[in-house]
Design an enzyme around this catalytic site. Structure first.
Site, PDB file in Angstrom:
ATOM      1  N   ARG A  38      41.578  30.647  33.271  1.00  0.00           N
ATOM      2  CA  ARG A  38      42.450  31.254  32.256  1.00  0.00           C
ATOM      3  C   ARG A  38      42.558  30.400  30.996  1.00  0.00           C
ATOM      4  NH1 ARG A  38      47.122  33.978  36.005  1.00  0.00           N
ATOM      5  NH2 ARG A  38      46.156  36.027  35.965  1.00  0.00           N
ATOM      6  N   LYS A 200      49.294  47.438  49.822  1.00  0.00           N
ATOM      7  CA  LYS A 200      50.340  48.459  49.777  1.00  0.00           C
ATOM      8  C   LYS A 200      50.002  49.645  48.909  1.00  0.00           C
ATOM      9  CE  LYS A 200      54.281  45.556  50.725  1.00  0.00           C
ATOM     10  NZ  LYS A 200      55.363  44.789  50.126  1.00  0.00           N
ATOM     11  N   GLY A 356      43.918  41.128  41.496  1.00  0.00           N
ATOM     12  CA  GLY A 356      44.053  39.719  41.828  1.00  0.00           C
ATOM     13  C   GLY A 356      43.094  39.339  42.937  1.00  0.00           C
ATOM     14  N   GLY A 379      47.537  42.343  37.229  1.00  0.00           N
ATOM     15  CA  GLY A 379      48.424  43.506  37.151  1.00  0.00           C
ATOM     16  C   GLY A 379      48.237  44.298  35.864  1.00  0.00           C
TER      17      GLY A 379
HETATM   18  P1  ADP Z   1      44.672  43.098  44.633  1.00  0.00           P
HETATM   19  O1  ADP Z   1      45.327  41.773  44.343  1.00  0.00           O
HETATM   20  O2  ADP Z   1      43.164  43.010  44.539  1.00  0.00           O
HETATM   21  O3  ADP Z   1      45.251  44.211  43.814  1.00  0.00           O
HETATM   22  P2  ADP Z   1      46.461  43.503  46.860  1.00  0.00           P
HETATM   23  O4  ADP Z   1      47.312  42.395  46.360  1.00  0.00           O
HETATM   24  O5  ADP Z   1      46.996  44.874  46.803  1.00  0.00           O
HETATM   25  O6  ADP Z   1      45.013  43.450  46.174  1.00  0.00           O
HETATM   26  O7  ADP Z   1      46.140  43.249  48.390  1.00  0.00           O
HETATM   27  C1  ADP Z   1      45.465  42.121  48.870  1.00  0.00           C
HETATM   28  C2  ADP Z   1      45.891  41.775  50.270  1.00  0.00           C
HETATM   29  O8  ADP Z   1      45.734  42.885  51.135  1.00  0.00           O
HETATM   30  C3  ADP Z   1      45.059  40.661  50.850  1.00  0.00           C
HETATM   31  O9  ADP Z   1      45.888  39.542  51.069  1.00  0.00           O
HETATM   32  C4  ADP Z   1      44.516  41.228  52.148  1.00  0.00           C
HETATM   33  O10 ADP Z   1      44.555  40.305  53.226  1.00  0.00           O
HETATM   34  C5  ADP Z   1      45.470  42.381  52.418  1.00  0.00           C
HETATM   35  N1  ADP Z   1      44.865  43.386  53.301  1.00  0.00           N
HETATM   36  C6  ADP Z   1      43.731  44.074  53.112  1.00  0.00           C
HETATM   37  N2  ADP Z   1      43.460  44.863  54.173  1.00  0.00           N
HETATM   38  C7  ADP Z   1      44.441  44.673  55.063  1.00  0.00           C
HETATM   39  C8  ADP Z   1      44.742  45.185  56.367  1.00  0.00           C
HETATM   40  N3  ADP Z   1      43.945  46.086  56.945  1.00  0.00           N
HETATM   41  N4  ADP Z   1      45.863  44.738  56.976  1.00  0.00           N
HETATM   42  C9  ADP Z   1      46.670  43.837  56.390  1.00  0.00           C
HETATM   43  N5  ADP Z   1      46.464  43.321  55.170  1.00  0.00           N
HETATM   44  C10 ADP Z   1      45.357  43.722  54.513  1.00  0.00           C
HETATM   45 MG    MG Z   2      47.182  40.833  44.976  1.00  0.00          MG
END
Ligand code: ADP
Ligand code: MG
Length: 402
Positions: A38, A200, A356, A379
């Site tokens: 960054r 989520k 992220g 985000g």
């Molecule tokens: P991003 O940061 O790319 O937007 P998120 O923050 O929404 O993604 O989610 C990332 C997290 O989701 C990771 O820590 C990963 O371990 C978790 N994750 C992915 N698949 C599963 C699963 N089947 N069960 C529990 N956690 C999960």
């Molecule tokens: Mg994340």
């Protein structure tokens, strides 16, 4: 048509005090900065301003101190790093973002000099988007620059109000990020596949709704998929899912059917009884036992996605497909990343990833070079993707449409 940003290169910055909002929220583990990405990305803007003999004032937040001073969230350790990136030149530091002492330090800057101000979130006015606070900051300088795309989904004082109080421009990094995203995603080459995952559905509901309207394929993995599977009547055992969002998931599936977007949900999965267990099973989604957790997507599903990729020209990806931090549950994410990287490399598709964790997953698989573009916007990338714009960025648009 693309509305252009007012670039800092259009401003006369000689001898002007330029307030540059940057994102120095670097990952720090036990006092050590672990990733300078960054910081490095914003150096071209700082160097440009130095070359034009502006007085450069850097403003950033770090962590979430909630309006109170906290030593472990001080930006002081970053000063040396900035200095190193600028070839060893002196970089000043002010212990506060406002106040008398800061005012006199900023006032004594000479053209071409740089100062970093202390964590702006030590004042609650930042997150509260307080106008009085923003006015105090505005009074320090002549020109504002936003070079913090990754913070631009925040309606905070130094992102939202400050640019309305003074002549404001986009920094070089912000312009580059907007150009790339716009180029690939404003009118994507079809077919378009959106891949989404992560933990989520609740956090990404608006995004999923908007992707659905645009995409030909919507691939859903991660824990997010569990809520969808539940909506389809499958038993997901001890897997992570969101009870309150089952109805939303089912609405999304109906809406997709209505508008002709093909939602691809895992047909098989990898399960284990504990997240740190090495004993895992590959099974059909209909065979998940009550004491099992779905931790990754399965090989048959991966093959289905890779098969569908054959018809795709653009892929936009957010959210890992499994618990990629733990081997072997990284396999789904890595396999898809490899498939996308290789199709991009052979010029068959354009690929954009952001968020992220998915960015870490792609880096971890050493594949980031092979994507068309990886947004470090976090985000802000997700928010931008939802509406293809952000209100705080619109403040920096040129007045007329070009
Ligand atoms: P991003 O940061 O790319 O937007 P998120 O923050 O929404 O993604 O989610 C990332 C997290 O989701 C990771 O820590 C990963 O371990 C978790 N994750 C992915 N698949 C599963 C699963 N089947 N069960 C529990 N956690 C999960
Ligand atoms: Mg994340």
């Amino acid at each position: 048509m693309h509305q252009k940003l007012r670039s800092i290169e259009q401003a006369d910055v000689y001898n002007k005090t330029v307030l540059v909002r940057v994102d120095f929220n670097l990952p720090i583990v036990q006092g050590q900065i672990t990733d300078l990405t960054r910081l490095k990305k914003v150096i071209p803007t700082i160097k440009y301003l130095i070359s034009k003999e502006a007085k450069v004032v850097l403003i950033s937040h770090y962590g979430s101190p909630k309006g109170k001073f906290s030593l472990d969230m001080s930006l002081a350790p970053i000063v040396n790093k900035i200095s190193e990136e600028l070839g060893g030149m002196h970089v000043g530091f002010a212990l506060d973002v406002i106040g008398k002492s800061t005012r006199s330090k900023v006032a004594s800057l000479k053209p071409g000099e740089v100062i970093l101000l202390e964590n702006v979130r030590f004042h609650i006015g930042e997150e509260q988007n307080d106008e009085v606070f923003a006015k105090e900051i505005a009074s320090l300088g002549d020109i504002y620059v936003n070079d913090a795309f990754s913070c631009s989904h925040r309606i905070h004082a130094t992102i939202d109000t400050l640019p309305k109080l003074m002549p404001s421009y986009a920094g070089l990094l912000l312009i580059e990020e907007m150009k790339e995203l716009y180029n690939y995603l404003s009118q994507p080459k079809r077919k378009l596949m959106a891949v989404t995952g992560g933990s989520k559905i609740s956090a990404k509901l608006a995004l999923v709704h908007s992707l659905l309207k645009e995409a030909d394929y919507l691939v859903v993995g991660g824990a997010m998929a569990n809520t969808f599977l539940k909506a389809q009547g499958y038993d997901v055992g001890a897997s992570l899912y969101e009870e309150d969002y089952i109805k939303h998931a089912s609405d999304i599936l109906n809406e997709a059917k209505r508008i002709g977007c093909e939602v691809m949900l895992p047909t098989d999965v990898i399960t284990a009884k504990a997240i740190d267990s090495c004993e895992y099973r590959v099974k059909s989604v209909k065979d998940v036992q009550a004491d099992e957790m779905i931790l990754d997507v399965g090989p048959r599903f991966l093959a289905e996605v890779i098969f569908a990729l054959d018809e795709v020209k653009t892929v936009v990806w957010n959210g890992p497909l499994g618990v990629f931090e733990r081997i072997p549950f990284d396999l789904g994410t890595t396999t898809i990343a490899r498939a996308i990287a290789s199709l991009t490399f052979s010029n068959k598709i354009k690929s954009i990833a952001g968020g992220g964790d998915v960015v870490s997953a792609i880096n971890h698989a050493k594949l980031s070079e092979n994507f068309s573009y990886i947004s470090t916007g976090g985000g802000a990338f997700l928010k931008w993707l939802e509406n293809k714009t952000l209100p705080t960025i619109e403040i920096l648009y040129e007045r007329e449409v070009v």
